[in-house]
Design an enzyme around this catalytic site. Structure first.
Site: not given
Ligand code: CMP
Length: 139
Positions: A51, A117, A128
């Site tokens: 990430y 995800h 990824e």
């Molecule tokens: P994902 O698609 O895995 O990619 C980035 C991740 O960050 C997203 O899913 C969320 O799970 C996480 N995410 C995005 N915005 C927030 C937030 N405001 N607070 C906590 N987690 C977040």
């Protein structure tokens, strides 16, 4: 449209809820080919690396803590238009805003604990899948 790869992660919350099997069945029902599949308990360093693009975001620490708190299921998926199709199947990032019938609507709890995800572009689908399956012969 072309055949693409996307990375599916069944996140720790969904593994804890014992819904990994449901999600993998949905993957198959949606016509994806599973190119590679494994379970892993990510280290914090692996989560931070995956990430890294979100490093400056306020939720980065919480996200990496969550993603390394228990096992995940990692799957490299292939299909026509895989990136957009998988994102449609999983639904909006916030489960409260996700459409009926999506995985996040069904199994997600909140913005952080959102069950799954999916890669957000064709390029990231390749990056990824290679991050978690380096050097594997993806079938
Ligand atoms: P994902 O698609 O895995 O990619 C980035 C991740 O960050 C997203 O899913 C969320 O799970 C996480 N995410 C995005 N915005 C927030 C937030 N405001 N607070 C906590 N987690 C977040």
């Amino acid at each position: 449209m072309s055949v693409q790869r996307t990375l599916c992660i069944i996140k720790p919350d969904a593994v804890e809820k014992k819904v990994s099997g449901h999600i993998i069945q949905r993957v198959l029902d949606e016509g994806f080919r599973i190119v590679a599949l494994r379970q892993a308990h990510l280290t914090r360093t692996q989560a931070e690396g995956f990430y890294a693009v979100h490093r400056e975001r306020p939720f980065f620490d919480e996200l990496c803590t969550f993603m390394s708190r228990g096992p995940v299921v990692l799957a490299a998926l292939e299909r026509e238009d895989a990136v957009a199709h998988w994102r449609q199947v999983i639904g909006a990032t916030d489960p409260a805003k996700a459409d009926e019938g999506t995985i996040r609507k069904q199994f997600g709890a909140n913005l952080g604990e959102n069950a799954t995800h999916g890669s957000d572009s064709e390029e990231n689908g390749l990056i990824e899948t290679a991050y978690f399956f380096p050097g594997h012969d993806l079938l």
